[in-house]
Design a protein around this motif. Structure first.
Motif, PDB file in Angstrom:
ATOM      1  N   LEU A 196     -33.003 -30.684  32.782  1.00 53.74           N
ATOM      2  CA  LEU A 196     -33.266 -30.838  34.140  1.00 53.74           C
ATOM      3  C   LEU A 196     -32.329 -30.449  34.946  1.00 53.74           C
ATOM      4  N   ASP A 197     -31.082 -30.259  34.383  1.00 52.98           N
ATOM      5  CA  ASP A 197     -29.848 -29.793  35.110  1.00 52.98           C
ATOM      6  C   ASP A 197     -29.870 -28.415  35.335  1.00 52.98           C
ATOM      7  N   LEU A 198     -30.525 -27.574  34.211  1.00 53.07           N
ATOM      8  CA  LEU A 198     -30.624 -26.047  34.184  1.00 53.07           C
ATOM      9  C   LEU A 198     -31.834 -25.713  35.295  1.00 53.07           C
ATOM     10  N   ASP A 199     -32.934 -26.614  35.162  1.00 49.89           N
ATOM     11  CA  ASP A 199     -33.872 -26.485  36.245  1.00 49.89           C
ATOM     12  C   ASP A 199     -33.347 -26.423  37.638  1.00 49.89           C
ATOM     13  N   CYS A 200     -32.334 -27.474  38.144  1.00 48.74           N
ATOM     14  CA  CYS A 200     -31.864 -27.318  39.410  1.00 48.74           C
ATOM     15  C   CYS A 200     -30.722 -26.450  39.539  1.00 48.74           C
ATOM     16  N   PHE A 201     -30.116 -26.017  38.478  1.00 47.00           N
ATOM     17  CA  PHE A 201     -29.223 -25.082  38.824  1.00 47.00           C
ATOM     18  C   PHE A 201     -30.073 -23.420  39.179  1.00 47.00           C
ATOM     19  N   VAL A 202     -31.150 -23.200  38.499  1.00 47.60           N
ATOM     20  CA  VAL A 202     -31.801 -22.058  38.758  1.00 47.60           C
ATOM     21  C   VAL A 202     -32.351 -22.168  40.148  1.00 47.60           C
ATOM     22  N   MET A 203     -33.027 -23.362  40.304  1.00 46.12           N
ATOM     23  CA  MET A 203     -33.793 -23.524  41.674  1.00 46.12           C
ATOM     24  C   MET A 203     -32.945 -23.576  42.790  1.00 46.12           C
ATOM     25  N   ASP A 204     -31.545 -24.044  42.761  1.00 48.24           N
ATOM     26  CA  ASP A 204     -30.704 -24.163  43.614  1.00 48.24           C
ATOM     27  C   ASP A 204     -29.646 -23.065  43.865  1.00 48.24           C
ATOM     28  N   PHE A 258     -23.628 -21.260  32.659  1.00 48.15           N
ATOM     29  CA  PHE A 258     -23.786 -22.628  32.968  1.00 48.15           C
ATOM     30  C   PHE A 258     -23.948 -23.765  31.736  1.00 48.15           C
ATOM     31  N   LEU A 259     -25.057 -22.807  30.706  1.00 47.45           N
ATOM     32  CA  LEU A 259     -25.336 -23.623  29.747  1.00 47.45           C
ATOM     33  C   LEU A 259     -24.293 -23.966  28.865  1.00 47.45           C
ATOM     34  N   GLN A 260     -23.366 -23.002  28.636  1.00 49.12           N
ATOM     35  CA  GLN A 260     -22.140 -23.142  27.844  1.00 49.12           C
ATOM     36  C   GLN A 260     -21.240 -24.148  28.088  1.00 49.12           C
ATOM     37  N   ASN A 261     -20.945 -24.110  29.436  1.00 48.82           N
ATOM     38  CA  ASN A 261     -20.016 -24.931  30.156  1.00 48.82           C
ATOM     39  C   ASN A 261     -20.402 -26.488  30.408  1.00 48.82           C
ATOM     40  N   LYS A 262     -21.541 -26.361  31.060  1.00 42.15           N
ATOM     41  CA  LYS A 262     -22.216 -27.637  31.217  1.00 42.15           C
ATOM     42  C   LYS A 262     -22.925 -28.484  30.266  1.00 42.15           C
ATOM     43  N   LEU A 263     -23.959 -27.887  29.593  1.00 37.61           N
ATOM     44  CA  LEU A 263     -24.902 -28.347  28.555  1.00 37.61           C
ATOM     45  C   LEU A 263     -24.266 -28.240  27.371  1.00 37.61           C
ATOM     46  N   ARG A 264     -23.208 -27.340  26.923  1.00 37.59           N
ATOM     47  CA  ARG A 264     -23.038 -27.204  25.656  1.00 37.59           C
ATOM     48  C   ARG A 264     -24.164 -26.446  24.585  1.00 37.59           C
ATOM     49  N   ALA A 265     -24.807 -25.544  25.257  1.00 38.42           N
ATOM     50  CA  ALA A 265     -25.671 -24.855  24.943  1.00 38.42           C
ATOM     51  C   ALA A 265     -25.640 -23.340  24.738  1.00 38.42           C
ATOM     52  N   LYS A 266     -26.110 -22.704  23.910  1.00 39.70           N
ATOM     53  CA  LYS A 266     -25.705 -21.242  23.897  1.00 39.70           C
ATOM     54  C   LYS A 266     -27.085 -20.409  23.824  1.00 39.70           C
ATOM     55  N   LEU A 267     -26.890 -19.454  24.716  1.00 35.39           N
ATOM     56  CA  LEU A 267     -28.288 -18.693  24.964  1.00 35.39           C
ATOM     57  C   LEU A 267     -28.186 -17.538  23.891  1.00 35.39           C
ATOM     58  N   SER A 268     -29.325 -17.320  23.317  1.00 34.24           N
ATOM     59  CA  SER A 268     -29.469 -16.228  22.353  1.00 34.24           C
ATOM     60  C   SER A 268     -29.330 -14.755  22.988  1.00 34.24           C
ATOM     61  N   GLU A 269     -28.437 -14.059  22.526  1.00 32.71           N
ATOM     62  CA  GLU A 269     -28.483 -12.643  23.214  1.00 32.71           C
ATOM     63  C   GLU A 269     -29.697 -11.768  22.670  1.00 32.71           C
ATOM     64  N   LYS A 270     -29.793 -12.175  21.375  1.00 29.72           N
ATOM     65  CA  LYS A 270     -30.899 -11.314  20.885  1.00 29.72           C
ATOM     66  C   LYS A 270     -32.272 -11.493  21.440  1.00 29.72           C
ATOM     67  N   LYS A 271     -32.669 -12.804  21.608  1.00 26.28           N
ATOM     68  CA  LYS A 271     -33.840 -13.205  21.959  1.00 26.28           C
ATOM     69  C   LYS A 271     -34.100 -13.234  23.500  1.00 26.28           C
ATOM     70  N   THR A 272     -32.940 -13.169  24.425  1.00 32.74           N
ATOM     71  CA  THR A 272     -32.787 -13.393  25.861  1.00 32.74           C
ATOM     72  C   THR A 272     -32.986 -11.971  26.428  1.00 32.74           C
TER      73      THR A 272
END
Length: 526
Positions: A125-133, A265-279
């Protein structure tokens, strides 16, 4: 017992967070009264009109890298019950047996749990708020920037002088008006009787002017009525579980900046990694983007609008060059799935299913009909042209025919000769199998027929599901909550205003018997 407790946890979380998801109206995965088609309805709405660049997001090992402590902090923002938070801490500190050792992972939430998908929705939900805001505010700042060349370089090769922007459309409009005045004067010259000797030369000049004016007007209809250097940058975001897509009308450089901001944001806030190949960043005017089994693209044909005036259907270009995103089946995904399940080879050529050939003919038809209905139910109403599904219907139908041919060791031509109906009509041609049963001297019959492409399309278009979901989407956009149409025997959730009054318990273990009853011969389902 664990499953019952997990369902109870989900009910509590749904009652607390569902109003937030409803108000934002951008997350559609694993929520009550929501489905993949709600996400597709959002992406094909007027909100995406004029957006042509997509960022397809994919998170690597999404469930396995969830930060449990941060998730507990998120739960603590809206839940004051300390006992429940302690209980959730124990719930998240699970362990599992791998080989001969028992492991308690530091990160991640248990996959396969009833409450896990909704917990993951809360986590993102924090990712949704980050994108929308935040990202939306970033585009607002770019729109307020007077230096147009900084963020619109892809649309303006030359720097405007003194802030003035001269549109090609305005230049062309001025050129057309000049030619029109010249044409009027040319006609006046032709009306003069003294010019009869040069009548052919005057006509040639006249026709050349008319031709140039027509070409200019044709070019003008294809030009946008807005200045691309002064356009307002926008974005539209949709998420389904860990898959998300962002549509925007900015240039490729700005899209790279947006992608970088989301990855950080994903890396620093949610400890998630965005896939470079699929993004991927895709211009859907050139190549299609992929999301939830659909392809999204804007083609030249999509710039045209069909307007009905009485009994006539007129065609005209959409105003301002704004076009809406259209969808079609994801061809690569479908061909891979059908090949994996054995319906066709790698090239899409239909194949038989040997393991089905030992069953009765009516069972083979019934099984293929279920696949045909499921495939058409998923796509027909949600793609611009249902004919784009005809190839996949053809593969499934001929896979059924080849399976029956293998059962009897005959050719498809002989299958049609033995079971065929409406053989002279290409759109209705199919096969039909009858089963008869005698009871007390009376014969009862039941038949099974392989569904055709036209029947599947008409069957789905009659349901008008897209209109209903479009209406729900715009109600949520306007702040209206609740009022979902309940399915027969469905269980209402907290998204209904008076859901307690609508609860009705029904049996969910109803059996369906296909054959006529061996005692009385009745063919009705029980």
């Amino acid at each position: 017992m664990d499953r019952i407790v997990q369902e109870a946890i989900k009910m509590v979380l749904t009652a607390i967070w569902e109003p937030d998801f409803e108000k934002m109206n951008r997350s559609f995965g694993f929520r009550s009264n929501k489905s993949i088609h709600d996400a597709i309805a959002a992406l094909t709405s007027i909100r995406t009109q004029g957006l042509f660049r997509t960022i397809e997001g994919d998170i690597e090992a999404a469930y396995d890298n969830v930060d449990k402590n941060f998730l507990l902090q998120q739960l603590g923002r809206k839940i004051d019950d300390i006992r429940f938070l302690r209980f959730m801490k124990k719930r998240l500190n699970y362990d599992y047996v791998g080989g001969k050792t028992r492991t308690a992972p530091k990160y991640g939430i248990p996959q396969g749990g009833i409450d896990s998908p909704y917990l993951f929705n809360i986590y993102l939900l924090d990712l949704d708020c980050f994108v929308m805001d935040d990202l939306q505010q970033y585009l607002v700042q770019l729109n307020a920037n007077k230096n147009i060349e900084d963020h619109c370089a892809a649309f303006s090769k030359k720097k405007p002088e003194d802030g003035k922007v001269f549109l090609p459309r305005k230049k062309l409009s001025y050129r057309i008006s000049t030619l029109t005045n010249k044409l009027r004067k040319q006609k006046d010259l032709m009306s003069d009787s003294t010019k009869e000797k040069n009548i052919y030369q005057e006509k040639e000049k006249l026709y050349s002017l008319i031709r140039e004016i027509r070409i200019g007007r044709h070019m003008m209809r294809r030009m946008p009525s807005f200045d691309p250097n002064r356009r307002k940058l926008r974005l539209f975001y949709v998420r389904y579980a860990d898959d998300w897509v962002l549509l925007t009308n900015c240039d490729n450089q700005t899209a790279e900046v947006l992608k970088k901001k989301i990855a950080d944001f994903l890396q620093n806030k949610l400890r998630a990694k965005l896939s470079e190949k699929k993004t991927l960043i895709t211009d859907i005017r050139v190549e299609p983007a992929h999301f939830l089994g659909f392809e999204f693209k804007i083609t030249g044909r999509d710039r045209r609008l069909y307007l009905r005036k009485g009994s006539r259907i007129m065609l005209q270009n959409s105003p301002g060059g704004f076009v809406r995103v259209n969808t079609s089946p994801d061809r690569l995904r479908l061909i891979n799935r059908m090949h994996m399940k054995g319906y066709c080879d790698k090239r899409g050529f239909p194949r038989e299913l040997p393991w089905l050939s030992g069953l009765d003919t009516h069972i083979i038809i019934e099984r293929f009909n279920s696949v045909l209905i499921g495939t058409s139910h998923y796509y027909v109403e949600w793609i611009k042209e249902p004919s784009r599904l005809s190839r996949w219907i053809y593969i499934l139908r001929y896979s059924c025919l080849k399976t029956i041919a293998k059962k009897y060791n005959i050719t498809i031509k002989k299958v049609f000769a033995q079971f065929g109906v409406h053989l002279n009509n290409a759109s209705k041609r199919s096969i039909k199998c009858k089963v008869s049963q005698t009871h007390q001297g009376e014969i009862f019959e039941k038949s099974w027929r392989l569904l055709t492409y036209m029947e599947l399309v008409e069957m789905n278009l009659r349901q008008n599901r897209k209109e209903k979901l479009d209406k729900i989407f715009w109600e949520r956009e306007n702040g209206v909550i609740g009022n979902y149409e309940l399915p027969k025997g469905g269980m209402p959730t907290v998204t209904h205003e008076n859901f307690l009054d609508s609860i009705s318990c029904t049996s969910r273990t109803q059996s369906s018997f296909d054959m006529p009853c061996a005692i009385c011969g009745n063919v009705d389902d029980i």
